[in-house]
Motif scaffolding. Structure first.
Motif, mmCIF file in Angstrom:
data_model
loop_
_atom_site.group_PDB
_atom_site.id
_atom_site.type_symbol
_atom_site.label_atom_id
_atom_site.label_comp_id
_atom_site.label_asym_id
_atom_site.label_seq_id
_atom_site.Cartn_x
_atom_site.Cartn_y
_atom_site.Cartn_z
ATOM 1 N N GLU A 1 6.032 -3.081 -9.722
ATOM 2 C CA GLU A 1 6.626 -2.479 -8.521
ATOM 3 C C GLU A 1 5.626 -1.572 -7.812
ATOM 4 O O GLU A 1 5.576 -1.526 -6.585
ATOM 5 N N LEU A 2 4.832 -0.838 -8.584
ATOM 6 C CA LEU A 2 3.949 0.171 -8.002
ATOM 7 C C LEU A 2 2.477 -0.264 -7.994
ATOM 8 O O LEU A 2 1.588 0.551 -7.708
ATOM 9 N N SER A 3 2.250 -1.525 -8.238
ATOM 10 C CA SER A 3 0.868 -2.018 -8.284
ATOM 11 C C SER A 3 0.186 -1.880 -6.920
ATOM 12 O O SER A 3 0.800 -2.134 -5.884
ATOM 13 N N PRO A 4 -1.102 -1.515 -6.888
ATOM 14 C CA PRO A 4 -1.803 -1.450 -5.597
ATOM 15 C C PRO A 4 -1.904 -2.814 -4.925
ATOM 16 O O PRO A 4 -2.159 -2.907 -3.727
ATOM 17 N N ALA A 5 -1.679 -3.880 -5.690
ATOM 18 C CA ALA A 5 -1.797 -5.242 -5.124
ATOM 19 C C ALA A 5 -0.481 -5.727 -4.527
ATOM 20 O O ALA A 5 -0.392 -6.876 -4.095
ATOM 21 N N ARG A 6 0.557 -4.882 -4.476
ATOM 22 C CA ARG A 6 1.834 -5.342 -3.916
ATOM 23 C C ARG A 6 1.692 -5.610 -2.405
ATOM 24 O O ARG A 6 0.719 -5.207 -1.781
ATOM 25 N N ARG A 7 2.715 -6.263 -1.846
ATOM 26 C CA ARG A 7 2.672 -6.596 -0.414
ATOM 27 C C ARG A 7 3.088 -5.391 0.429
ATOM 28 O O ARG A 7 4.046 -4.700 0.100
ATOM 29 N N PHE A 8 2.341 -5.163 1.529
ATOM 30 C CA PHE A 8 2.684 -4.083 2.457
ATOM 31 C C PHE A 8 2.945 -4.687 3.834
ATOM 32 O O PHE A 8 2.476 -5.786 4.138
ATOM 33 N N ALA A 9 3.646 -3.929 4.672
ATOM 34 C CA ALA A 9 3.977 -4.418 6.027
ATOM 35 C C ALA A 9 2.700 -4.775 6.787
ATOM 36 O O ALA A 9 2.659 -5.758 7.526
ATOM 37 N N VAL A 10 1.661 -3.970 6.626
ATOM 38 C CA VAL A 10 0.362 -4.299 7.230
ATOM 39 C C VAL A 10 -0.584 -4.633 6.079
ATOM 40 O O VAL A 10 -0.878 -3.783 5.237
ATOM 41 N N GLY A 11 -1.037 -5.867 6.054
ATOM 42 C CA GLY A 11 -1.863 -6.327 4.934
ATOM 43 C C GLY A 11 -3.316 -5.888 5.090
ATOM 44 O O GLY A 11 -3.706 -5.322 6.112
ATOM 45 N N SER A 12 -4.132 -6.188 4.069
ATOM 46 C CA SER A 12 -5.497 -5.631 4.064
ATOM 47 C C SER A 12 -6.385 -6.265 5.138
ATOM 48 O O SER A 12 -7.287 -5.614 5.656
ATOM 49 N N ARG A 13 -6.079 -7.540 5.506
ATOM 50 C CA ARG A 13 -6.938 -8.147 6.529
ATOM 51 C C ARG A 13 -6.731 -7.449 7.883
ATOM 52 O O ARG A 13 -7.674 -7.086 8.560
ATOM 53 N N VAL A 14 -5.467 -7.252 8.238
ATOM 54 C CA VAL A 14 -5.171 -6.559 9.510
ATOM 55 C C VAL A 14 -5.680 -5.120 9.437
ATOM 56 O O VAL A 14 -6.205 -4.568 10.410
ATOM 57 N N GLN A 15 -5.566 -4.523 8.261
ATOM 58 C CA GLN A 15 -6.034 -3.135 8.090
ATOM 59 C C GLN A 15 -7.531 -3.021 8.376
ATOM 60 O O GLN A 15 -7.980 -2.036 8.963
ATOM 61 N N ARG A 16 -8.294 -4.039 7.958
ATOM 62 C CA ARG A 16 -9.739 -3.990 8.201
ATOM 63 C C ARG A 16 -10.026 -3.993 9.697
ATOM 64 O O ARG A 16 -10.965 -3.372 10.170
ATOM 65 N N VAL A 17 -9.187 -4.713 10.471
ATOM 66 C CA VAL A 17 -9.400 -4.781 11.917
ATOM 67 C C VAL A 17 -8.934 -3.474 12.593
ATOM 68 O O VAL A 17 -9.637 -2.893 13.409
ATOM 69 N N LEU A 18 -7.761 -3.009 12.202
ATOM 70 C CA LEU A 18 -7.179 -1.836 12.879
ATOM 71 C C LEU A 18 -7.804 -0.520 12.434
ATOM 72 O O LEU A 18 -7.777 0.459 13.166
ATOM 73 N N GLY A 19 -8.336 -0.509 11.235
ATOM 74 C CA GLY A 19 -8.791 0.754 10.637
ATOM 75 C C GLY A 19 -7.647 1.353 9.846
ATOM 76 O O GLY A 19 -6.473 1.094 10.123
ATOM 77 N N LYS A 20 -8.021 2.175 8.875
ATOM 78 C CA LYS A 20 -7.017 2.699 7.937
ATOM 79 C C LYS A 20 -5.945 3.582 8.605
ATOM 80 O O LYS A 20 -4.752 3.357 8.394
ATOM 81 N N PRO A 21 -6.338 4.556 9.442
ATOM 82 C CA PRO A 21 -5.294 5.436 9.990
ATOM 83 C C PRO A 21 -4.234 4.672 10.785
ATOM 84 O O PRO A 21 -3.037 4.913 10.626
ATOM 85 N N VAL A 22 -4.672 3.727 11.628
ATOM 86 C CA VAL A 22 -3.695 2.986 12.446
ATOM 87 C C VAL A 22 -2.835 2.099 11.550
ATOM 88 O O VAL A 22 -1.605 2.027 11.699
ATOM 89 N N ALA A 23 -3.473 1.435 10.585
ATOM 90 C CA ALA A 23 -2.712 0.551 9.678
ATOM 91 C C ALA A 23 -1.665 1.363 8.908
ATOM 92 O O ALA A 23 -0.520 0.933 8.744
ATOM 93 N N PHE A 24 -2.058 2.543 8.459
ATOM 94 C CA PHE A 24 -1.106 3.363 7.698
ATOM 95 C C PHE A 24 0.012 3.886 8.607
ATOM 96 O O PHE A 24 1.179 3.902 8.225
ATOM 97 N N ALA A 25 -0.346 4.306 9.836
ATOM 98 C CA ALA A 25 0.682 4.828 10.752
ATOM 99 C C ALA A 25 1.704 3.732 11.061
ATOM 100 O O ALA A 25 2.922 3.978 11.034
ATOM 101 N N LEU A 26 1.217 2.517 11.325
ATOM 102 C CA LEU A 26 2.151 1.418 11.637
ATOM 103 C C LEU A 26 3.027 1.102 10.425
ATOM 104 O O LEU A 26 4.236 0.884 10.546
#
Ligand SMILES: Cc1cc2nc3c(=O)[nH]c(=O)nc-3n(C[C@H](O)[C@H](O)[C@H](O)COP(=O)(O)OP(=O)(O)OC[C@H]3O[C@@H](n4cnc5c(N)ncnc54)[C@H](O)[C@@H]3O)c2cc1C
Length: 434
Positions: free
Chosen positions: A399-424
């Motif tokens: 349940e708490l694994s860092p590899a779980r699915r998030f609303a914004v995935g790591s590929r989109v996060q790389r494009v948006l940058g961390k702060p924007v990905a986390f805010a969204l």
């Protein structure tokens, strides 16, 4: 000079109110030492893990880069309630009843653990037993968040009281709120005094505490520091927003920033003009919310931020904008009370993209956890890792694994940058299900 008059405000100390007595001097580890388990990080999570292990007879060394309580745990506003970010309704609607409930019980266990630790060690940490009150700042927030929280709590057998705008007035004299949901079994603390008290108690119980000692590298046999090393059978890392610095869960852990202020002491009648019946711990349902509670000495502690400061990449030393925002908020909510803010400080904390903690293990003897975004979650994580080490606990690993699915995935996060990905992601976590 003509023009608008600036209202007079008292001088603000840009420093942490809890640490006004000064911070401790520390003695870094020199040379090599050995233990059964080395715990890295002297915040709520690391101290709790060390405590649980020590109670079970495990030989523990704790490494802290600065001093215990130097991180988020010693800066916090000290609201001890299971819903530091996610209410019971949020958990149950996003995860389903069984999973949501299990995580709620996990966080509630953290509340009970902190209370138990205060009692067991007799900690002097401004323990204020107060109910929690989640308020709505709009009619929509009342319908979408406050009422559903009350309904879910009732369905789950958790007591709560629902107030509409009118019935709230005798409880909270704020001008601009549309109702709230109140529940008990919560309290406030000076979380810095708590950390220091636990640190001292652990040392008396035989835990080796090395402050001023950053872990530089985790090795197969322990941890290396700038001036020495610790050999250990197992390692538990609880460095929260600094997890990535040790190469742990770099994409899954981000950080946010909030600001706290403490007022000059208020008279009893002034406190009653805020809380007509008794002091409460209050926050609202906004994504970047405002919060306040009465602390010892008749002072009011207030918290706030804004979107830009919350997701700022750099740590702010001061934020005149947020300070002005706090003052405006207080003046609007409680126009009859002059609340002078005397202390003001920023604080950063680790978060994940869905507000649930990150828990991982390298192998059977190496664990890391953080980003719980709450003192009870951090305490529960520390105890969980201790249980994992001594009893093979693992029911929340997936349940708490860092590899779980998030609303914004790591590929989109790389494009948006961390702060924007986390805010969204945070907006999605809070609003999409409401
Ligand atoms: C301003 C503010 C207000 C908050 N208010 C509340 C609240 O009212 N209620 C609530 O429940 N939560 C609140 N929180 C959140 C809560 O404080 C945190 O989620 C919680 O304290 C995290 O605990 P932790 O032990 O995981 O992390 P921390 O307390 O940050 O501890 C991590 C420790 O690791 C140390 N460290 C880092 N890297 C290394 C290294 N390489 N080697 C050795 N040591 C290292 C750090 O110095 C730090 O002491 C607030 C946070 C802030 C900043």
């Amino acid at each position: 000079m003509k023009g608008r008059r600036t209202p007079y405000h008292c001088r603000v100390n840009h420093a942490v109110y809890w640490q006004r007595g000064g911070t401790p001097s520390v003695t870094p580890l020199r040379g090599h030492t050995r233990c059964d388990v080395v715990v890295v990080g002297g915040g709520m999570a690391g101290l709790t893990c060390a405590d649980v292990l020590a109670q079970r007879g495990v030989r523990v060394a704790l490494l802290e880069q600065r001093y215990c309580g130097a991180g988020a745990s010693g800066l916090s506003s000290g609201f001890v309630t299971p819903d530091s970010e996610l209410a019971l309704h949020d958990l149950v609607t996003s995860l389903g009843e069984a999973r949501g409930r299990r995580l709620w019980d996990f966080a509630s266990g953290g509340v009970a653990r902190i209370r138990g630790t205060i009692e067991r060690f007799g900690l002097d940490c401004d323990h204020q037993v107060q109910d929690s009150l989640l308020v709505a700042r709009s009619a929509r927030a009342y319908r979408k968040a406050v009422e559903p929280e009350h309904r879910t709590r009732s369905a789950q057998g958790e007591g709560s009281t629902l107030y509409d705008r009118e019935s709230l007035r005798p409880v909270l004299a704020a001008r601009d709120v549309h109702g709230g949901v109140r529940y008990g079994d919560t309290f406030g603390i000076d979380s810095y005094a708590y950390c220091r008290g636990v640190r001292d108690a652990l040392e008396r119980c035989g835990v080796s505490i090395h402050e001023g000692t950053p872990a530089l590298r985790l090795t197969a046999g322990g941890v290396e520091t700038p001036t020495g090393s610790v050999g250990a059978d197992a390692i538990a890392v609880f460095t929260d927003r600094w997890l990535a610095a040790l190469g742990l869960a770099p994409a899954a852990v981000g950080e946010v920033q909030t600001f706290l202020a403490v007022s000059q002491p208020l008279r009893d009648d002034e406190l009653r003009a805020i809380f007509p019946a008794e002091p409460l711990m209050v926050w609202d349902t906004d994504l970047v919310y405002q919060y306040f509670r009465a602390i010892g000495g008749g002072r009011l502690l207030v918290g706030a931020s804004d979107l830009r400061e919350t997701y700022a990449r750099r740590e702010a030393r001061r934020s005149p904008r947020v300070l002005r925002r706090m003052r405006r908020y207080l003046a609007r909510q409680f126009p009859s009370v002059r609340i002078e803010l005397e202390w003001f400080w920023p604080g950063r904390l680790g978060v994940s993209k869905d507000f649930l903690p990150i828990l991982g293990r390298g192998d059977a003897r190496r664990f890391f956890a953080g980003a719980g975004a709450g003192l009870p979650w951090a305490a529960a994580l520390g105890a969980y890792v201790a249980d994992a080490m001594t009893h093979g606990r693992q029911e929340l690993d997936q349940e708490l694994s860092p590899a779980r699915r998030f609303a914004v995935g790591s590929r989109v996060q790389r494009v948006l940058g961390k702060p924007v990905a986390f805010a969204l992601s945070h907006a999605a976590a809070k609003y999409l299900r409401r």
